[in-house]
Design an enzyme around this catalytic site. Structure first.
Site, PDB file in Angstrom:
ATOM      1  N   ILE B 131       0.995  -1.113  -0.265  1.00  0.00           N
ATOM      2  CA  ILE B 131      -0.065   0.500  -0.217  1.00  0.00           C
ATOM      3  C   ILE B 131       0.555   1.252   0.091  1.00  0.00           C
ATOM      4  O   ILE B 131       1.831   1.610   0.945  1.00  0.00           O
ATOM      5  CB  ILE B 131      -0.655   0.022   1.037  1.00  0.00           C
ATOM      6  CG1 ILE B 131      -1.458  -1.130   1.266  1.00  0.00           C
ATOM      7  CG2 ILE B 131      -1.536   0.792   1.189  1.00  0.00           C
ATOM      8  CD1 ILE B 131      -2.487  -1.129   2.903  1.00  0.00           C
ATOM      9  N   ASP B 196       4.081  -5.711  15.579  1.00  0.00           N
ATOM     10  CA  ASP B 196       4.406  -5.310  14.622  1.00  0.00           C
ATOM     11  C   ASP B 196       3.539  -4.021  14.435  1.00  0.00           C
ATOM     12  O   ASP B 196       3.635  -3.491  13.790  1.00  0.00           O
ATOM     13  CB  ASP B 196       4.159  -6.240  13.349  1.00  0.00           C
ATOM     14  CG  ASP B 196       3.769  -6.576  12.438  1.00  0.00           C
ATOM     15  OD1 ASP B 196       5.142  -6.210  11.716  1.00  0.00           O
ATOM     16  OD2 ASP B 196       2.911  -6.062  11.902  1.00  0.00           O
ATOM     17  N   LYS B 200       4.596   0.043  13.021  1.00  0.00           N
ATOM     18  CA  LYS B 200       4.145   0.615  12.069  1.00  0.00           C
ATOM     19  C   LYS B 200       3.901   1.869  12.882  1.00  0.00           C
ATOM     20  O   LYS B 200       3.385   3.085  11.735  1.00  0.00           O
ATOM     21  CB  LYS B 200       3.184  -0.924  11.210  1.00  0.00           C
ATOM     22  CG  LYS B 200       3.898  -1.572  10.798  1.00  0.00           C
ATOM     23  CD  LYS B 200       3.557  -2.640  10.417  1.00  0.00           C
ATOM     24  CE  LYS B 200       3.036  -3.788   9.170  1.00  0.00           C
ATOM     25  NZ  LYS B 200       2.793  -5.137   9.110  1.00  0.00           N
ATOM     26  N   GLY B 298       3.208  -9.826   1.982  1.00  0.00           N
ATOM     27  CA  GLY B 298       3.189 -11.000   1.074  1.00  0.00           C
ATOM     28  C   GLY B 298       4.504 -10.043   0.110  1.00  0.00           C
ATOM     29  O   GLY B 298       4.549  -9.018  -0.055  1.00  0.00           O
TER      30      GLY B 298
END
Lengths: 403, 403
Positions: B131, B196, B200, B298
């Site tokens: 993104i 995690d 972020k 991914g």
């Protein structure tokens, strides 16, 4: 201090001036220096406005001012915006615009002039209002083989469709409401007939393929013929109806671009984009699906996109930012060959004939309030096959279904 | 031809090499020249791989190669990634990374070294996978006074929550399924305990305020205590439960950052972000709401973000791209002062006492399948007031409601 000028002191141009004052601290902090609006071109005077002393009626005042390095073109329309933009770029003055009409008509030519003169022609505000989409396509998606774009690109029509869906009112009533709220123009043709969305998908499609997709080549349908009964059926199928600009490149090299109302299944994130919000869904071969969502119009959102371009220019003096959009015309595939499933409403008397006419047709139960007609969803077929199957049937309306 | 090196030939590093081959034409067309992976650093050999002859075990081979101008750091972890990144930047070699751990811990320091050496430290891939969010915050949102960020920033937990919601299974079962599908690590702690997502949101919050939000200062709760009954109540209220990173600056100068599960109303676009997808919702004072949606992890989506940064570096040799993130620590407001409405489940015996304990409490009807407990939604109250009201009550669980 970077000094700029604004061409056209209407809604967006006024928003640019106000935003630069309002967010002075944020801009200085991120840019490392201030922005100052030195001159504003408009036919009118604005006595009493804090900007009154900076108004000029003569574009030469701006063009000949060596302190002005960036121009915001927020006039709209082709002329005199085209002549002014061209002259500025030829002098190495960068132009940041919200003018989709001009970008769609002369984008690659003005980009080329900017390149030759070491300045920029930037147009983030021309598509999707405040939504970052042009810059992400040029930068974030630069490694991508972009294969499809689907966008809700017009806030006026999305507002109208949302009201038709939720309030169960007809097109004319919803349009009147949108006009009263200031979301639709007195003359709403450019919005409701899809021309505005069509220009925007032509711009995005050009960036997708790097060549010029002419908006005149894009089949364009508006929303004025969508009815309350269409929405009744759509709701029963758990779908929304949205005016979309779509662009699709398949593995056989076909390139289809279109503006039309579509049935959008609930599983698609565009389904829940309502009111004046816009969203653009882009598919790249490695990044997969991306969606960009926000306010597609309005004074400040659009001004924010213009000012983000101004900051890009100010950060990169003498440097032309990358934008792959060549003047060469992109030949679009024959729209009659594009494949869809179609939602079709017909006269009740046609029920049996229709079921046989369309391959893979699925008859739909009439939702509450619908009488005297029948409806079906076809299997996937080309536009051409659909037209042929529809010949001789009393089709009341049809809407394509999103893939 | 721009020559690059990759540090760490795992999932993301391998994706970067493959993507550059796969999308060679798109990249050359937009960049105007090719990208070539000259060296790959890894502890292992890769016999039989098309990249076998470019593998090195010695970082000096890369550092001393004058043809290599950009490095992709896809090793993860703090060391040796920190030392390697630092050494590269000191030599004027740009570094593009997917390493959120390193960015959260040393971002501003590495940015400063890049600035001093006329190169770039870019980290689009460190938040939200494919993104575009870091670059839009630095560029598209540069004119904005950003007042809030809410993000689904971890695909593993979003997959688990989606399965718990739709399949009605418990946390342990959903986690096991995620592990079988390769969406969760063997040791899932960093994901399910929120660490995690916390790193972020600390990175995004730093870009929001221009100073350093330390992830150690951010209150962090994971999803391991969310139960099937929480989802039953949520569904009855037409809400979803999502692990969010949130960042909020109010008009009184409070700055709250948090990672926790939240109840998300259906009207919020984050509500329908499911499976491994991520989304970031950002509010600017003039652009209003924006949302960025896509695959948060991914191989290829993350590699695409890394390569977009590489292209930015290749397009701007010798030029450091703007990124406002100073080393100065941002002092966060006392989390006990943040105001929420809370969804609370309690032992059935506590029903009357609970109704009186929480200001503005609204008792909820037990959904099908829930027995022996009661639940309520409080009015807006501070964390502190909520803790005080909860003292002496048998609270089974509570979840904050999104604004």
């Amino acid at each position: 201090m970077t000094q700029i000028a604004i061409l056209g002191f209407g809604t967006v141009g006024g928003g640019v001036a106000e935003l630069i004052d309002l967010n002075r601290k944020a801009i200085e902090s991120r840019l490392g220096e201030g922005l100052y609006v030195k001159r504003i071109l408009d036919l009118r005077d604005f006595p009493g406005s804090p900007y009154a002393d900076r108004i000029t009626h003569d574009f030469e005042d701006i063009l000949s001012d060596p302190e002005i390095s960036i121009i915001c073109e927020t006039m709209g329309g082709k002329e005199p915006a085209y002549t002014f933009s061209r002259k500025a770029l030829e002098r190495g003055i960068s132009v940041c615009t919200s003018n989709k009409e001009l970008v769609a008509a002369h984008g690659p030519e003005l980009l080329e002039i900017a390149r030759k003169n070491g300045c920029n022609y930037l147009f983030e505000a021309s598509v999707g209002g405040g939504i970052p989409i042009i810059r992400p396509m040029n930068t974030s998606m630069a490694p991508e083989d972009i294969t499809s774009i689907m966008g809700i690109l017009n806030g006026t029509t999305n507002y109208i469709m949302t009201r038709m869906e939720h309030a169960g009112i007809g097109f004319e009533e919803a349009l009147k409401e949108a006009q009263e709220k200031g979301y639709a123009e007195r003359n709403p043709e450019a919005d409701v007939e899809g021309h505005d969305a069509c220009r925007k998908i032509a711009i995005l499609s050009s960036l997708m393929c790097g060549r010029t997709v002419r908006y005149e080549d894009v089949p364009c349908e508006g929303i004025s013929s969508v009815t309350v009964n269409d929405f009744r059926y759509a709701r029963a199928m758990q779908m929304a109806i949205k005016l979309l600009g779509t662009s699709k490149r398949d593995s056989e090299g076909n390139f289809f671009v279109r503006t039309a109302p579509y049935l959008v299944p609930a599983s698609n994130p565009l389904h829940s984009v309502e009111d004046v919000f816009n969203a653009v869904y882009v598919h790249g071969n490695t990044v997969d699906d991306l969606m960009f969502y926000g306010r597609g119009a309005g004074k400040f959102p659009t001004a924010s996109a213009v000012v983000s371009d101004v900051i890009d220019c100010a950060r990169n003096p003498g440097h032309t930012l990358a934008c792959k959009w060549e003047p060469e015309i992109m030949k679009l595939s024959d729209p009659a060959e594009e494949v869809f499933r179609y939602f079709v409403r017909l006269d009740k008397a046609e029920e049996k004939k229709a079921a046989a006419a369309y391959a893979g047709a699925m008859m739909l139960e009439a939702p509450e309030g619908v009488t005297g007609e029948c409806a079906l969803l076809t299997g996937p077929m080309t536009e051409k096959a659909f037209s042929e199957a529809s010949a001789g049937l009393q089709v009341l309306s049809f809407i394509r279904m999103l893939g």
